[in-house]
Design an enzyme around this catalytic site. Structure first.
Site, PDB file in Angstrom:
ATOM      1  N   TYR A 117     -14.547 -26.066   6.185  1.00 60.18           N
ATOM      2  CA  TYR A 117     -15.053 -24.501   6.121  1.00 60.18           C
ATOM      3  C   TYR A 117     -15.129 -24.606   4.667  1.00 60.18           C
ATOM      4  O   TYR A 117     -14.388 -24.903   3.826  1.00 60.18           O
ATOM      5  CB  TYR A 117     -14.043 -23.711   6.353  1.00 60.18           C
ATOM      6  CG  TYR A 117     -14.339 -22.854   7.334  1.00 60.18           C
ATOM      7  CD1 TYR A 117     -15.566 -22.003   6.959  1.00 60.18           C
ATOM      8  CD2 TYR A 117     -13.851 -22.707   8.563  1.00 60.18           C
ATOM      9  CE1 TYR A 117     -16.085 -21.155   7.980  1.00 60.18           C
ATOM     10  CE2 TYR A 117     -14.403 -21.731   9.602  1.00 60.18           C
ATOM     11  CZ  TYR A 117     -15.424 -20.910   9.391  1.00 60.18           C
ATOM     12  OH  TYR A 117     -16.231 -20.015  10.231  1.00 60.18           O
ATOM     13  N   GLU A 159     -16.926 -21.502   2.589  1.00 62.26           N
ATOM     14  CA  GLU A 159     -17.644 -20.132   2.502  1.00 62.26           C
ATOM     15  C   GLU A 159     -17.398 -20.074   1.091  1.00 62.26           C
ATOM     16  O   GLU A 159     -16.445 -20.353   0.158  1.00 62.26           O
ATOM     17  CB  GLU A 159     -16.790 -18.901   3.203  1.00 62.26           C
ATOM     18  CG  GLU A 159     -17.077 -18.862   4.460  1.00 62.26           C
ATOM     19  CD  GLU A 159     -16.414 -17.770   5.315  1.00 62.26           C
ATOM     20  OE1 GLU A 159     -15.635 -17.274   4.717  1.00 62.26           O
ATOM     21  OE2 GLU A 159     -16.559 -17.799   6.556  1.00 62.26           O
ATOM     22  N   ASP A 183     -43.463 -18.770   1.985  1.00 60.21           N
ATOM     23  CA  ASP A 183     -42.666 -19.548   2.894  1.00 60.21           C
ATOM     24  C   ASP A 183     -43.454 -20.875   3.111  1.00 60.21           C
ATOM     25  O   ASP A 183     -44.500 -20.817   3.794  1.00 60.21           O
ATOM     26  CB  ASP A 183     -42.683 -18.708   4.120  1.00 60.21           C
ATOM     27  CG  ASP A 183     -41.964 -19.439   5.239  1.00 60.21           C
ATOM     28  OD1 ASP A 183     -41.544 -20.579   5.142  1.00 60.21           O
ATOM     29  OD2 ASP A 183     -41.801 -18.718   6.330  1.00 60.21           O
ATOM     30  N   THR A 238     -38.201 -24.678   5.390  1.00 60.62           N
ATOM     31  CA  THR A 238     -37.350 -25.522   6.221  1.00 60.62           C
ATOM     32  C   THR A 238     -37.376 -26.655   5.481  1.00 60.62           C
ATOM     33  O   THR A 238     -38.131 -27.098   4.691  1.00 60.62           O
ATOM     34  CB  THR A 238     -37.928 -25.579   7.628  1.00 60.62           C
ATOM     35  OG1 THR A 238     -39.173 -26.282   7.482  1.00 60.62           O
ATOM     36  CG2 THR A 238     -38.391 -24.275   8.089  1.00 60.62           C
ATOM     37  N   LYS A 289     -39.739 -30.166   8.524  1.00 64.53           N
ATOM     38  CA  LYS A 289     -40.804 -30.288   9.108  1.00 64.53           C
ATOM     39  C   LYS A 289     -41.356 -31.499   8.055  1.00 64.53           C
ATOM     40  O   LYS A 289     -40.945 -32.658   8.309  1.00 64.53           O
ATOM     41  CB  LYS A 289     -41.742 -28.829   8.964  1.00 64.53           C
ATOM     42  CG  LYS A 289     -41.306 -27.976   9.982  1.00 64.53           C
ATOM     43  CD  LYS A 289     -41.935 -26.784   9.898  1.00 64.53           C
ATOM     44  CE  LYS A 289     -41.016 -25.725  10.769  1.00 64.53           C
ATOM     45  NZ  LYS A 289     -41.653 -24.160  10.866  1.00 64.53           N
ATOM     46  N   ARG A 328     -32.601 -30.476  10.337  1.00 61.75           N
ATOM     47  CA  ARG A 328     -33.130 -29.001  10.723  1.00 61.75           C
ATOM     48  C   ARG A 328     -32.299 -28.128   9.863  1.00 61.75           C
ATOM     49  O   ARG A 328     -31.053 -28.006   9.777  1.00 61.75           O
ATOM     50  CB  ARG A 328     -32.620 -28.759  12.185  1.00 61.75           C
ATOM     51  CG  ARG A 328     -33.157 -27.661  12.929  1.00 61.75           C
ATOM     52  CD  ARG A 328     -33.231 -27.930  14.306  1.00 61.75           C
ATOM     53  NE  ARG A 328     -34.247 -29.005  14.847  1.00 61.75           N
ATOM     54  CZ  ARG A 328     -35.671 -28.625  14.835  1.00 61.75           C
ATOM     55  NH1 ARG A 328     -35.870 -27.371  14.443  1.00 61.75           N
ATOM     56  NH2 ARG A 328     -36.434 -29.532  14.889  1.00 61.75           N
TER      57      ARG A 328
END
Ligand SMILES: *Cc1c(COP(=O)(O)O)cnc(C)c1O
Length: 435
Positions: free
Chosen positions: A67, A69, A218, A244, A247, A253
């Site tokens: 974790y 955060e 984008d 992203t 691609k 991903r």
């Protein structure tokens, strides 16, 4: 054997006993089948690619346990000294790769990256401008049932729909300007999911400036081409850039947000966490770091160049066979094939199904102003990122166009399908996946 050797061999044995194959054979069989499917078919889906084993190795590590955060140096959990290093490595490599000042590598996906930017820079109900979705936009650019369409107010700019125009089916910048001056959006969005041409970021910035809007790009689809230097960079023209990483960029991903504006960067970081996400996926961020490292190497420039060369070869060969391409061709990694030009009755849905049976994986896609519904469509979207990763070049693209035409004119006939499938498999064997 010394003690440490005994310990090591014990670890090795227990690892063997704990392999996924042994502990979860049902899942393992599915993964093996998917691996076999990817290895034995040709992937022409423009948004997909084959990552390196190094990217996959990074994603499959103990980093998934942590974790973290917050951001490096400012976490809400202890024990973050090493994961801070991982995230900083990813950020620094991304900054170098895209030549920008601030990067947030935490978005879990492209859609999350976009949602975070909207949340950071717009208020509920604010107007923004994006491309008519059916003509190449992404669902996160204003689809009615997406957060971008439900909580904000999209106005859409068109392509040029005049068949006589030399920029037929390309962005109509005069129309973009008109829409923006009329609606005074707070933000203008460029960058698409099915647009085969170069985007003129400078022109977009002029329009954004004229109407007092922020400019967002984008670049989910073209990030790898930008990194490889074969598509112009959105910087310095765009205020904020999302992408992203899976691609053309060929990473795991995931999503990412970039900007050169310090004030915007602060808002964006807050919007990603705690605005719309909780703990970052540090294992995926590690995969992103590997991907950016790979993309910084000279060989990636070669790759990006070849992706475009292959797209042009495939496009040329298909046009030679009588297929019309939206906008008449491609400048990037993808093309939209108008199937009606070869056969009035052919649909994208049928073509996708027949080609899959022959080992050629594509997706049906609407072409600009497509009269058929999205589940049927008159087009196919074809892209070359994945086949280029396997090492295919122009010669094989011409062959591929021939197979595609055989399958489509054969209308899914068994004998044609079986014959093409066999040849596809033979080609796949000659050009294996990255290993
Ligand atoms: C693929 C894509 C996205 C979304 O990516 P996900 O990771 O699937 O959420 C966003 N924008 C554009 C333009 C895309 O093509």
């Amino acid at each position: 054997m010394g003690v440490s050797e005994i310990q090591q061999s014990t670890i090795a044995e227990s690892e063997a006993a704990n392999t996924l194959a042994a502990t979860d054979p049902d899942l393992w069989r599915l993964i093996q089948s998917e691996q076999h499917r990817q290895a034995t078919t040709l992937e022409l889906i423009a948004s997909e690619n084959h990552t390196s084993p190094a990217v996959m190795a990074a994603v499959g590590t103990c980093l998934t346990n942590k974790y973290a955060e917050g951001y490096p140096g400012a976490r809400y959990y202890g024990g973050c000294q090493y994961v801070d290093g991982v995230e900083n490595l990813a950020r620094n490599r991304a900054k170098e790769l895209f030549n920008c000042q601030h990067v947030n590598v935490q978005p879990h996906s492209g859609a999350q990256a976009n949602a975070a930017v909207f949340f950071a820079l717009l208020d509920q109900g604010d107007t923004y401008a994006s491309l008519v979705l059916a003509d190449g936009g992404h669902l996160s650019h204003g689809m009615k049932i997406n957060i971008s369409g439900k909580y904000y107010w999209p106005v859409h700019y068109p392509l040029n729909y005049d068949p006589q125009a030399k920029d037929f089916e390309q962005i109509d910048y005069d129309a973009v300007r008109k829409v923006c001056l009329e609606h005074k959006p707070k933000m203008v969005l460029c960058g698409y999911s099915a647009y085969p041409r170069v985007i003129d970021f400078r022109r977009f910035r002029e329009i954004a400036d004229e109407c007092g809007a922020l400019l967002m790009a984008d670049v989910a689809h073209i990030a790898g081409l930008i990194a490889g230097g074969v598509h112009p960079s959105p910087f310095p023209h765009c205020h904020v850039v999302t992408t992203t990483t899976h691609k053309t960029l060929r990473g795991p991903r995931g999503g990412m947000i970039m900007t050169n504006d310090e004030a915007l960067a602060k808002k964006i970081d807050k919007a990603v966490f705690p605005g719309i996400q909780g703990g970052p996926l540090i294992h995926v961020i590690a995969g992103k770091a590997v991907c950016f490292g790979e993309a910084l190497k000279p060989s990636f420039k070669q790759y990006a160049k070849q992706v475009v060369k292959n797209a042009q070869a495939l496009a040329g060969a298909l046009m030679d066979k009588g297929y019309r391409l939206a906008s008449g061709g491609t400048d990037n990694h993808l093309m939209l094939v108008d199937l009606r030009s070869r056969d009035e009755n052919l649909t994208g849905a049928e073509a996708e199904k027949w080609l899959e049976a022959a080992g050629i994986i594509v997706n049906k896609n609407g072409i600009p102003q497509d009269p058929r519904p999205p589940r049927v469509t008159s087009g196919l979207r074809l892209g070359t990122p994945a086949t280029t990763t396997r090492g295919l070049e122009q010669e094989q693209m011409v062959q591929l166009a021939d197979w595609i035409d055989q399958v489509l004119t054969g209308k899914g006939s068994q004998s044609v399908t079986v014959d093409v499938r066999r040849q596809v498999e033979a080609l796949c064997e000659r050009y294996p996946l990255p290993h």
